[in-house]
Design an enzyme around this catalytic site. Structure first.
Site, PDB file in Angstrom:
ATOM      1  N   GLY A  65       0.717  -1.363   0.048  1.00  0.00           N
ATOM      2  CA  GLY A  65      -0.001   0.130  -0.069  1.00  0.00           C
ATOM      3  C   GLY A  65       0.838   1.272  -0.010  1.00  0.00           C
ATOM      4  O   GLY A  65       0.189   2.291   0.280  1.00  0.00           O
ATOM      5  N   ASN A 101     -12.428   8.514 -15.418  1.00  0.00           N
ATOM      6  CA  ASN A 101     -12.596   7.212 -16.410  1.00  0.00           C
ATOM      7  C   ASN A 101     -13.892   6.635 -16.137  1.00  0.00           C
ATOM      8  O   ASN A 101     -14.517   6.009 -17.143  1.00  0.00           O
ATOM      9  CB  ASN A 101     -11.485   6.199 -16.329  1.00  0.00           C
ATOM     10  CG  ASN A 101     -11.766   4.980 -16.923  1.00  0.00           C
ATOM     11  OD1 ASN A 101     -11.758   4.834 -18.072  1.00  0.00           O
ATOM     12  ND2 ASN A 101     -12.273   3.904 -15.847  1.00  0.00           N
ATOM     13  N   SER A 153     -15.875   9.882 -25.248  1.00  0.00           N
ATOM     14  CA  SER A 153     -16.340   8.746 -26.220  1.00  0.00           C
ATOM     15  C   SER A 153     -16.453   9.304 -27.668  1.00  0.00           C
ATOM     16  O   SER A 153     -16.914  10.614 -27.622  1.00  0.00           O
ATOM     17  CB  SER A 153     -17.667   8.141 -25.729  1.00  0.00           C
ATOM     18  OG  SER A 153     -18.131   7.222 -27.171  1.00  0.00           O
ATOM     19  N   TYR A 167     -26.560   8.523 -23.487  1.00  0.00           N
ATOM     20  CA  TYR A 167     -25.053   8.317 -23.475  1.00  0.00           C
ATOM     21  C   TYR A 167     -24.330   9.156 -24.440  1.00  0.00           C
ATOM     22  O   TYR A 167     -23.283   9.710 -23.940  1.00  0.00           O
ATOM     23  CB  TYR A 167     -24.576   6.691 -23.836  1.00  0.00           C
ATOM     24  CG  TYR A 167     -23.228   6.500 -23.884  1.00  0.00           C
ATOM     25  CD1 TYR A 167     -22.535   6.090 -22.607  1.00  0.00           C
ATOM     26  CD2 TYR A 167     -22.306   6.523 -24.780  1.00  0.00           C
ATOM     27  CE1 TYR A 167     -21.219   5.934 -22.546  1.00  0.00           C
ATOM     28  CE2 TYR A 167     -21.096   6.149 -24.954  1.00  0.00           C
ATOM     29  CZ  TYR A 167     -20.253   5.801 -23.527  1.00  0.00           C
ATOM     30  OH  TYR A 167     -19.075   5.568 -23.443  1.00  0.00           O
ATOM     31  N   LYS A 171     -21.582  12.085 -23.220  1.00  0.00           N
ATOM     32  CA  LYS A 171     -20.197  12.265 -23.222  1.00  0.00           C
ATOM     33  C   LYS A 171     -19.864  13.477 -24.378  1.00  0.00           C
ATOM     34  O   LYS A 171     -18.832  14.011 -24.008  1.00  0.00           O
ATOM     35  CB  LYS A 171     -19.811  10.878 -24.204  1.00  0.00           C
ATOM     36  CG  LYS A 171     -19.812   9.760 -23.447  1.00  0.00           C
ATOM     37  CD  LYS A 171     -18.702   9.650 -22.377  1.00  0.00           C
ATOM     38  CE  LYS A 171     -18.675   8.301 -21.640  1.00  0.00           C
ATOM     39  NZ  LYS A 171     -17.818   8.230 -20.702  1.00  0.00           N
ATOM     40  N   THR A 249      -9.103  17.078 -27.496  1.00  0.00           N
ATOM     41  CA  THR A 249      -9.690  15.820 -27.191  1.00  0.00           C
ATOM     42  C   THR A 249      -9.095  14.862 -28.216  1.00  0.00           C
ATOM     43  O   THR A 249      -8.972  15.248 -29.616  1.00  0.00           O
ATOM     44  CB  THR A 249     -11.291  16.069 -27.691  1.00  0.00           C
ATOM     45  OG1 THR A 249     -11.922  16.977 -26.794  1.00  0.00           O
ATOM     46  CG2 THR A 249     -11.939  14.491 -27.806  1.00  0.00           C
TER      47      THR A 249
HETATM   48  N1  LIG Z   1     -15.600   0.219 -23.885  1.00  0.00           N
HETATM   49  C1  LIG Z   1     -15.674   0.990 -25.012  1.00  0.00           C
HETATM   50  O1  LIG Z   1     -16.037   0.384 -26.277  1.00  0.00           O
HETATM   51  C2  LIG Z   1     -15.577   2.350 -24.833  1.00  0.00           C
HETATM   52  C3  LIG Z   1     -15.926   3.437 -25.920  1.00  0.00           C
HETATM   53  C4  LIG Z   1     -15.767   4.645 -25.774  1.00  0.00           C
HETATM   54  C5  LIG Z   1     -15.729   5.189 -24.318  1.00  0.00           C
HETATM   55  N2  LIG Z   1     -15.333   4.261 -23.317  1.00  0.00           N
HETATM   56  C6  LIG Z   1     -15.426   5.019 -22.096  1.00  0.00           C
HETATM   57  O2  LIG Z   1     -14.257   4.631 -21.474  1.00  0.00           O
HETATM   58  C7  LIG Z   1     -14.380   4.270 -19.996  1.00  0.00           C
HETATM   59  C8  LIG Z   1     -14.013   3.044 -19.485  1.00  0.00           C
HETATM   60  O3  LIG Z   1     -14.672   2.012 -19.920  1.00  0.00           O
HETATM   61  P1  LIG Z   1     -14.631   0.637 -19.860  1.00  0.00           P
HETATM   62  O4  LIG Z   1     -14.911  -0.124 -21.154  1.00  0.00           O
HETATM   63  O5  LIG Z   1     -13.130   0.115 -19.233  1.00  0.00           O
HETATM   64  O6  LIG Z   1     -15.802   0.183 -18.823  1.00  0.00           O
HETATM   65  P2  LIG Z   1     -16.181  -0.902 -17.834  1.00  0.00           P
HETATM   66  O7  LIG Z   1     -17.283  -1.163 -17.509  1.00  0.00           O
HETATM   67  O8  LIG Z   1     -15.277  -2.289 -18.261  1.00  0.00           O
HETATM   68  O9  LIG Z   1     -15.280  -0.440 -16.349  1.00  0.00           O
HETATM   69  C9  LIG Z   1     -16.041   0.734 -15.660  1.00  0.00           C
HETATM   70  C10 LIG Z   1     -15.595   0.590 -14.307  1.00  0.00           C
HETATM   71  O10 LIG Z   1     -16.122   1.866 -13.812  1.00  0.00           O
HETATM   72  C11 LIG Z   1     -16.852   1.495 -12.700  1.00  0.00           C
HETATM   73  N3  LIG Z   1     -18.035   2.303 -12.287  1.00  0.00           N
HETATM   74  C12 LIG Z   1     -19.424   2.115 -12.986  1.00  0.00           C
HETATM   75  N4  LIG Z   1     -20.052   3.072 -12.308  1.00  0.00           N
HETATM   76  C13 LIG Z   1     -19.273   3.751 -11.494  1.00  0.00           C
HETATM   77  C14 LIG Z   1     -19.561   4.736 -10.787  1.00  0.00           C
HETATM   78  N5  LIG Z   1     -20.815   5.423 -10.319  1.00  0.00           N
HETATM   79  N6  LIG Z   1     -18.774   5.426  -9.818  1.00  0.00           N
HETATM   80  C15 LIG Z   1     -17.321   4.796  -9.892  1.00  0.00           C
HETATM   81  N7  LIG Z   1     -16.993   3.733 -10.738  1.00  0.00           N
HETATM   82  C16 LIG Z   1     -18.113   3.312 -11.330  1.00  0.00           C
HETATM   83  C17 LIG Z   1     -17.211   0.043 -12.722  1.00  0.00           C
HETATM   84  O11 LIG Z   1     -17.403  -0.802 -11.471  1.00  0.00           O
HETATM   85  C18 LIG Z   1     -16.064  -0.607 -13.590  1.00  0.00           C
HETATM   86  O12 LIG Z   1     -14.894  -1.042 -12.619  1.00  0.00           O
HETATM   87  C19 LIG Z   1     -15.962   4.642 -19.704  1.00  0.00           C
HETATM   88  O13 LIG Z   1     -16.135   5.856 -19.397  1.00  0.00           O
HETATM   89  C20 LIG Z   1     -16.698   4.438 -21.057  1.00  0.00           C
HETATM   90  O14 LIG Z   1     -17.713   5.233 -21.086  1.00  0.00           O
HETATM   91  C21 LIG Z   1     -15.631   2.936 -23.449  1.00  0.00           C
END
Ligand SMILES: NC(=O)c1ccc[n+]([C@@H]2O[C@H](COP(=O)([O-])OP(=O)(O)OC[C@H]3O[C@@H](n4cnc5c(N)ncnc54)[C@H](O)[C@@H]3O)[C@@H](O)[C@H]2O)c1
Length: 259
Positions: A65, A101, A153, A167, A171, A249
């Site tokens: 830690g 994130n 996104s 969504y 974003k 961006t």
């Molecule tokens: N996966 C894709 O294709 C994609 C595309 C564009 C953008 N994104 C964005 O990238 C980011 C990460 O995506 P990912 O695919 O790793 O998502 P994921 O769903 O695999 O992981 C998301 C994480 O966020 C946590 N989470 C959810 N709600 C929460 C809250 N209210 N407070 C705190 N934590 C919370 C979840 O427990 C999880 O650990 C997100 O913002 C998503 O919108 C993803």
């Protein structure tokens, strides 16, 4: 189908002496970014609404830690952001980097979206970015250094490939908040930037085989993005050397959207 690949965190950018908070760091993109910053020598607070997964990531980085801790942080709650800030300052003296994130995608047919569901999506994906920037911009401005990276996104730029309107709109709002805070903080040593990803490997678990094949067919690069690729871009924006990105961006969409 394009060859799948991913790369281990390699610490290409130095984060020695830096501290970072990552939201939604318990898995996926957030976990990869936490690993990348830690590999560069940074101290990382891995936060998540699901503390157990955040704890697993932190323990795998540093079971003692000293350089990695897990924090409970629901990005819908301002109090959780304040508590995370206070804990990191108490342990490590300052917060240098925040990666917003955590996000949540729900694909609902437009006519089925209730006002409550619309608000819930905006809270997680957009209001969270406002709360975080509101709190950490002050802390960082006072210390004269900071890096905020918002994971938005492609959906927030052009509607995306499979996104629903709430969504996409949330974003888009996160991209605008990035510009707002970036300009407000410009010249203070604090930068705020965004990454706008297209489809990432993490999304495959939520899609059918048919949907995966369709998306791969649509992406000019022919595949989903590996989490190591977005982690590398986030590390650049979060690093000392990313200081001249102001309100940018970064498009990471395999050619789906060129501007
Ligand atoms: N996966 C894709 O294709 C994609 C595309 C564009 C953008 N994104 C964005 O990238 C980011 C990460 O995506 P990912 O695919 O790793 O998502 P994921 O769903 O695999 O992981 C998301 C994480 O966020 C946590 N989470 C959810 N709600 C929460 C809250 N209210 N407070 C705190 N934590 C919370 C979840 O427990 C999880 O650990 C997100 O913002 C998503 O919108 C993803």
């Amino acid at each position: 189908m394009a060859e799948h690949f991913d790369l281990p965190a390699n610490g290409s950018f130095s984060f020695v002496g830096r501290t970072a908070l990552i939201t939604g760091g318990g898995r996926g993109v957030g976990e990869a970014i936490a690993r990348e910053i830690h590999a560069g020598g940074g101290k990382v607070a891995v936060s998540d609404v699901d503390l157990a997964v955040a704890q697993q990531v932190a323990d795998s980085l540093d079971p003692g830690g000293a350089s990695a801790i897990a924090l409970p942080l629901d990005v819908r709650e301002k109090a959780d952001f304040l508590a995370a800030r206070d804990r990191i300052v108490a342990d490590w003296g300052k917060v240098d980097i925040v990666v917003n994130n955590a996000g949540f995608a729900k694909r609902t047919p437009t006519q089925d979206i209730t006002p409550e569901e619309f608000d819930a999506i905006v809270q997680i994906n957009m209001r969270s970015v406002f709360l975080s920037c509101q709190i950490f911009s002050e802390h960082m401005r006072e210390q004269g250094y900071g890096r905020i990276v918002n994971i938005t996104s492609l959906a927030g730029q052009n509607g995306g490939t499979v996104a629903s309107p709430h969504y996409a709109a949330s974003k888009a709002g996160a991209i605008m908040l990035t510009k707002y805070f970036a300009r407000y903080l410009a010249g203070s040593g604090v930068t705020v930037n965004a990454i706008a990803p297209g489809p990432i490997d993490t999304a495959k678990a939520r899609l059918s085989a048919e949907q995966i094949a369709r998306v791969e067919g649509e992406v000019p690069a022919g595949r989903f993005m590996a989490v190591s690729e977005i982690a590398a871009a986030a590390a650049l924006l979060a690093s000392d050397r990313g200081g001249f990105f102001v309100g940018a961006t970064l498009d990471m969409n395999g050619g789906l959207y060129l501007r």
